[in-house]
Design an enzyme around this catalytic site. Sequence first.
Site, PDB file in Angstrom:
ATOM      1  N   THR A  46       0.861  -1.183   0.000  1.00  0.00           N
ATOM      2  CA  THR A  46       0.000   0.000   0.000  1.00  0.00           C
ATOM      3  C   THR A  46       0.899   1.236   0.000  1.00  0.00           C
ATOM      4  O   THR A  46       2.035   1.178   0.478  1.00  0.00           O
ATOM      5  CB  THR A  46      -0.958  -0.004   1.210  1.00  0.00           C
ATOM      6  OG1 THR A  46      -0.189  -0.065   2.404  1.00  0.00           O
ATOM      7  CG2 THR A  46      -1.925  -1.184   1.146  1.00  0.00           C
ATOM      8  N   THR A  48       1.627   4.327   1.450  1.00  0.00           N
ATOM      9  CA  THR A  48       2.420   4.860   2.559  1.00  0.00           C
ATOM     10  C   THR A  48       3.332   3.796   3.158  1.00  0.00           C
ATOM     11  O   THR A  48       4.485   4.053   3.486  1.00  0.00           O
ATOM     12  CB  THR A  48       1.506   5.468   3.638  1.00  0.00           C
ATOM     13  OG1 THR A  48       0.686   6.466   3.032  1.00  0.00           O
ATOM     14  CG2 THR A  48       2.308   6.084   4.768  1.00  0.00           C
ATOM     15  N   CYS A  49       2.814   2.588   3.280  1.00  0.00           N
ATOM     16  CA  CYS A  49       3.602   1.487   3.853  1.00  0.00           C
ATOM     17  C   CYS A  49       4.801   1.159   2.966  1.00  0.00           C
ATOM     18  O   CYS A  49       5.915   0.949   3.446  1.00  0.00           O
ATOM     19  CB  CYS A  49       2.732   0.243   4.007  1.00  0.00           C
ATOM     20  SG  CYS A  49       1.209   0.531   4.927  1.00  0.00           S
ATOM     21  N   HIS A  50       4.565   1.123   1.670  1.00  0.00           N
ATOM     22  CA  HIS A  50       5.575   0.702   0.702  1.00  0.00           C
ATOM     23  C   HIS A  50       6.608   1.793   0.404  1.00  0.00           C
ATOM     24  O   HIS A  50       7.787   1.500   0.208  1.00  0.00           O
ATOM     25  CB  HIS A  50       4.871   0.272  -0.597  1.00  0.00           C
ATOM     26  CG  HIS A  50       5.774  -0.327  -1.609  1.00  0.00           C
ATOM     27  ND1 HIS A  50       6.375  -1.559  -1.437  1.00  0.00           N
ATOM     28  CD2 HIS A  50       6.190   0.133  -2.814  1.00  0.00           C
ATOM     29  CE1 HIS A  50       7.122  -1.830  -2.503  1.00  0.00           C
ATOM     30  NE2 HIS A  50       7.029  -0.826  -3.342  1.00  0.00           N
TER      31      HIS A  50
END
Length: 164
Positions: A46, A48-50
């Site tokens: 996703t 922001t996570c990535h």
Amino acid sequence: MTIEPGQTIPSVPVKHVTDQGVTDATSAEILGSGTVVFFTVPGAFTPTCHLNHLPGYLAAADQLKAAGVDKIVCGTVNDHHVVKAWAEATGAGTTIEFLADGLGKLARELGLVRDLSGGGLGLRFNRASLLIRDGVVEVVNVEGAPGEVTSSGAPAMLEALSSR
């Protein structure tokens, strides 16, 4: 209720994803010994996570280890196949261990569950970070707004470590 400092990490069945492969484990086995930084993300790949959260911990891994951290673990409510692919795609698997909480049991036990059903993602981990020593939580940082990586990011964890 969100887990608090002084509480023990629960023992919940999960998948442990490392550069050696995927194994069945419990959260207590993965997070319960030594000094562990455990950060949780809503989902592998996703935005922001990535692009922000995981890369921040990857970039700060040497500093975290120098500050006394034995291991860095990323938790997400995804199946272990997706988590393994994410670890490989980001090159993080040799530095960061991953905990695949496919059914969200650990997220619920920690009180870090977030309902993203409106976006089609179901129940996920809230974005957070925990400092754990020998299975006991010392620091809990939970983000206040979606898409932010401030209190749960690597710089905040480095600051928490330096103040202990």
